[in-house]
Design a protein around this motif. Structure first.
Motif, PDB file in Angstrom:
ATOM      1  N   UNK A   1       0.798  -1.218   0.000  1.00 38.94           N
ATOM      2  CA  UNK A   1       0.000   0.000   0.000  1.00 38.94           C
ATOM      3  C   UNK A   1       0.834   1.274   0.000  1.00 38.94           C
ATOM      4  N   UNK A   2       2.074   1.211   0.434  1.00 42.27           N
ATOM      5  CA  UNK A   2       2.863   2.433   0.397  1.00 42.27           C
ATOM      6  C   UNK A   2       3.712   2.476  -0.868  1.00 42.27           C
TER       7      UNK A   2
ATOM      8  N   UNK B   1      -3.228  -3.476   8.240  1.00 40.50           N
ATOM      9  CA  UNK B   1      -2.769  -2.714   7.087  1.00 40.50           C
ATOM     10  C   UNK B   1      -3.588  -3.139   5.884  1.00 40.50           C
ATOM     11  N   UNK B   2      -4.365  -2.232   5.325  1.00 36.63           N
ATOM     12  CA  UNK B   2      -5.155  -2.542   4.130  1.00 36.63           C
ATOM     13  C   UNK B   2      -6.066  -3.740   4.336  1.00 36.63           C
TER      14      UNK B   2
ATOM     15  N   UNK C   1      -4.669   0.970   9.261  1.00 33.74           N
ATOM     16  CA  UNK C   1      -3.940   1.808   8.315  1.00 33.74           C
ATOM     17  C   UNK C   1      -4.459   1.524   6.908  1.00 33.74           C
TER      18      UNK C   1
ATOM     19  N   UNK D   1      -5.110   3.440   2.711  1.00 32.70           N
ATOM     20  CA  UNK D   1      -4.662   4.519   1.831  1.00 32.70           C
ATOM     21  C   UNK D   1      -5.549   5.754   1.931  1.00 32.70           C
TER      22      UNK D   1
ATOM     23  N   UNK E   1      -2.856   6.700   4.839  1.00 29.19           N
ATOM     24  CA  UNK E   1      -1.471   6.868   4.392  1.00 29.19           C
ATOM     25  C   UNK E   1      -1.344   7.835   3.217  1.00 29.19           C
ATOM     26  N   UNK E   2      -2.418   8.004   2.418  1.00 26.29           N
ATOM     27  CA  UNK E   2      -2.333   8.898   1.238  1.00 26.29           C
ATOM     28  C   UNK E   2      -3.164  10.157   1.407  1.00 26.29           C
TER      29      UNK E   2
ATOM     30  N   UNK F   1       2.493   6.659   6.808  1.00 20.11           N
ATOM     31  CA  UNK F   1       2.526   5.267   7.243  1.00 20.11           C
ATOM     32  C   UNK F   1       2.400   5.201   8.752  1.00 20.11           C
TER      33      UNK F   1
END
Lengths: 99, 243
Positions: A6-7, B117-118, B145, B147, B175-176, B188
């Motif tokens: 995702x990053x 995460x996602x 977490x 995007x 994160x975005x 992040x």
């Protein structure tokens, strides 16, 4: 095949998680072996089989490596009639018998 | 452990995001499962070629009915079929439940720290929903977490938690780009996030981390540096569900 995390950094999608061994090993063992603590023959690292790095895709051959030293800890090949399990890289397994 | 394959049928679908779909399956004789366990799904082509993938269950079972959420991996062998082709009533082979490591049992009295995460939210959502279904009052904290707000799975439940989720705190960490008015700069997951929104190590929480490999390693590292006992940190990398 390359996946992107995702990053945006690259992820080695060929390595799976030891948790993915649970189904293939459930064909052989009556208890869940992924929760068992194994010791790597090469480096002595202790950890659950769930933490191994698994290469290959079931129902094809699976090779599980130590997350510490990347030595092969376990290999599983499933044929139509029988399964071959090579545990040369595992010094011992401590298997919880609860549940 | 259930080792054999059962033929399930697709009973419903729910799109979580533009690329993730929840599949509701009816599995005759389903024995029940623990929060965090997964199933293997198997597809067989006409020529006999077989492909298997593992997917985390996203909710407690209701009788023979189970739910899992599949993230579509472009060029994947299995996930595009599951998310775009499989239709209500279609059969699919299921093995499980499997996995005894990454599981939460309601009888465990330790507070719980979940870090997703996602797509790693899936098995952690099963834990939150199991807590609710069991009427458990174990304190939970979920750090998720993702995007952007459009990538949020289970959006309705996580934005407006049902009454049974009192004591299960949810923190979304983008994160975005975050939602309008959000004070946190998109980034992040970092140690400050975990310190601020997680449990202090002295509470000895049971920690569950699930997400892509890099995310899981970074989050587990943060937990250890903050003083959490690595033996209390269980991880699952969702590479296992990809493809």
């Amino acid at each position: 095949m390359t996946e992107r995390h995702q990053d945006g950094s690259a992820l080695d999608s060929s390595a799976l998680d030891g948790n993915a061994l649970a189904g293939p090993l459930a064909e052989i063992f009556r208890v869940d072996v992924t929760a068992a603590l194994g010791r790597c023959t090469a480096c002595g690292l202790d950890g659950p089989l769930a933490s191994l790095l698994v290469y290959g895709r079931a129902p094809g051959p699976l090779v599980a490596r130590c997350p510490g030293c990347e030595a092969v800890v376990l290999r599983l090949v499933r044929g139509p009639e029988e399964a071959w399990l090579d545990l040369t890289g595992t010094r011992c397994l401590r298997i919880p018998l609860g549940d | 452990m259930a080792a054999g394959w059962r033929v399930a049928r697709l009973a419903g679908v729910h799109d979580e995001t533009a690329t993730a779909r929840t599949l509701v399956l009816d599995v005759p004789g389903w024995p029940g499962h623990l929060a965090g366990q997964h199933v293997d799904l198997q597809l067989t082509a006409e020529d006999g070629y077989q492909a298997q993938r593992s997917y985390s269950l996203s909710a407690p079972a209701r009788g023979d009915r189970i739910e899992l959420t599949v993230q579509r991996v472009p060029d994947g062998e299995v996930s595009p079929y599951l998310t775009e082709v499989l239709t209500i009533g279609d059969p699919i082979e299921v093995r499980g439940p499997v996995g005894g490591w990454f599981v939460w049992r309601p009888a465990d009295p330790a507070p719980v720290l979940l870090i997703a995460g996602g797509a790693g939210i899936v098995p952690l959502m099963a834990m939150v929903r199991t807590r609710r279904a069991e009427g458990s009052r174990t304190p939970f904290r979920l750090l998720y977490s993702l995007r952007t707000p459009a990538d949020l799975y289970y959006a309705e439940e996580l934005r407006r938690p049902p009454a049974g989720d009192a004591g299960a705190d949810v923190t979304l960490l983008h994160t975005r780009s975050g939602p309008p008015g959000s004070s946190r700069i998109p980034a992040r997951l970092n140690a400050e996030d975990v310190e601020r929104h997680g449990w202090p190590p002295e509470f000895e929480p049971a920690c569950y981390v699930c997400g892509p490999t890099g995310f899981v390693e970074a989050a587990a590292d943060i937990l250890t540096k903050l003083g959490h006992d690595p033996r209390r940190v269980r991880t699952e990398r969702f590479g296992a569900g990809g493809g």
